[in-house]
Motif scaffolding. Structure first.
Motif, mmCIF file in Angstrom:
data_model
loop_
_atom_site.group_PDB
_atom_site.id
_atom_site.type_symbol
_atom_site.label_atom_id
_atom_site.label_comp_id
_atom_site.label_asym_id
_atom_site.label_seq_id
_atom_site.Cartn_x
_atom_site.Cartn_y
_atom_site.Cartn_z
ATOM 1 N N ARG A 25 0.797 -1.270 0.065
ATOM 2 C CA ARG A 25 -0.045 0.058 -0.042
ATOM 3 C C ARG A 25 0.768 1.385 0.127
ATOM 4 O O ARG A 25 1.747 1.260 0.771
ATOM 5 C CB ARG A 25 -0.947 0.258 1.095
ATOM 6 N N ARG A 30 -1.427 4.775 3.565
ATOM 7 C CA ARG A 30 -1.400 4.207 4.875
ATOM 8 C C ARG A 30 -1.431 5.357 6.077
ATOM 9 O O ARG A 30 -1.957 5.046 7.107
ATOM 10 C CB ARG A 30 -0.043 3.579 5.045
ATOM 11 N N GLU A 65 -6.899 -0.838 -2.576
ATOM 12 C CA GLU A 65 -5.453 -1.764 -2.033
ATOM 13 C C GLU A 65 -5.761 -2.579 -1.040
ATOM 14 O O GLU A 65 -4.996 -3.484 -0.780
ATOM 15 C CB GLU A 65 -4.612 -0.643 -1.666
#
Length: 254
Positions: A25, A30, A65
């Protein structure tokens, strides 16, 4: 009515946690987990890896994702749906980056407006998810929220779940603000879903942000990640964080 979704089995919890923690990711995505709480949100919606899961309007692929590896590596079927190739552009870039993972997803049209367009087959989906999109369907000169909810209802199996996260407008605010602020009232979303046939199955405060008054110069886009005012009061809006969001679950009656 706040509620809890049925708890995921331990193995599925681990698979979901692994999808969220996946180092593939992007770092920028994140960093937004603290605002979007993906593991808790998907668990509340009851998303399981062997299901047929539809993500509407995937945008840049923030949730894709997580959902693609979680569902596709778990034996499920994953659809991404948007009005055109432009709406699927972010997902197509993920396919270019990692075809082995994302190339297995099914890219279709939503909402379907013309004969011959390929959408999600009727009665095929276990879960349909949409994150911060309903306000777009309800805004503008030609809103199409009624059509969207009708088609979502059709694509779900009886007993299937519709999970919605969107920017929340206080119930006491003027409904006029729903037309251009990017915020919607929970009552508005419930009305749209229920008039399409859905049963309301509860809400969660997972994605609440009490710092957000929902009353900003450029609507919800004043706040991060958009920061529409650029450097003006930037520190103030960064301190507030992303918007206050409703997290609602609906069920198609059996």
């Amino acid at each position: 009515m706040q509620s809890r979704a049925p708890a995921l089995p331990a193995a599925e919890k681990r698979a979901l946690a692994a999808a969220v923690a996946n180092p593939a990711r992007s770092e920028a995505n994140r960093a937004r987990d603290r605002y979007r709480n993906p593991a808790a949100t998907l668990a509340f919606f009851g998303v399981r890896p062997r299901q047929t899961v539809v993500e509407l309007f995937p945008g840049g692929g923030w949730y894709s994702e997580i959902l693609a590896p979680y569902v596709l590596n778990g034996g499920g079927t994953y659809y991404v749906a948007a009005p055109n190739d432009r709406g699927l552009g972010g997902f197509k870039r993920l396919v270019e980056k990692d075809a082995a993972t994302y190339g297995r997803a099914r890219q279709v049209i939503f909402p379907v407006r013309e004969a011959g367009q390929t959408g999600v087959p009727a009665g095929s989906a276990d879960v349909v998810l949409t994150f911060r999109n309903v306000h777009n369907w309800a805004m503008g000169d030609q809103p199409y929220a009624d059509l969207a909810f009708k088609q979502i209802y059709a694509m779900l199996k009886p007993g299937g779940v519709l999970g919605i996260e969107d920017h929340r407008l206080p119930e006491a605010a003027s409904s006029e603000r729903e037309k251009n602020s990017g915020y919607l009232k929970v009552s508005t979303v419930r009305r749209l879903a229920e008039q399409a046939g859905f049963r309301y199955a509860g809400s969660s405060e997972i994605n609440a942000n009490r710092k957000d008054t929902a009353n900003w110069p450029d609507g919800v886009w004043t706040l991060p990640p958009t920061l529409a005012l650029k450097d003006k009061d930037r520190a103030k809006y960064l301190a507030i964080g992303e918007s206050d969001r409703m997290t609602l679950r609906f069920v198609k009656p059996r």
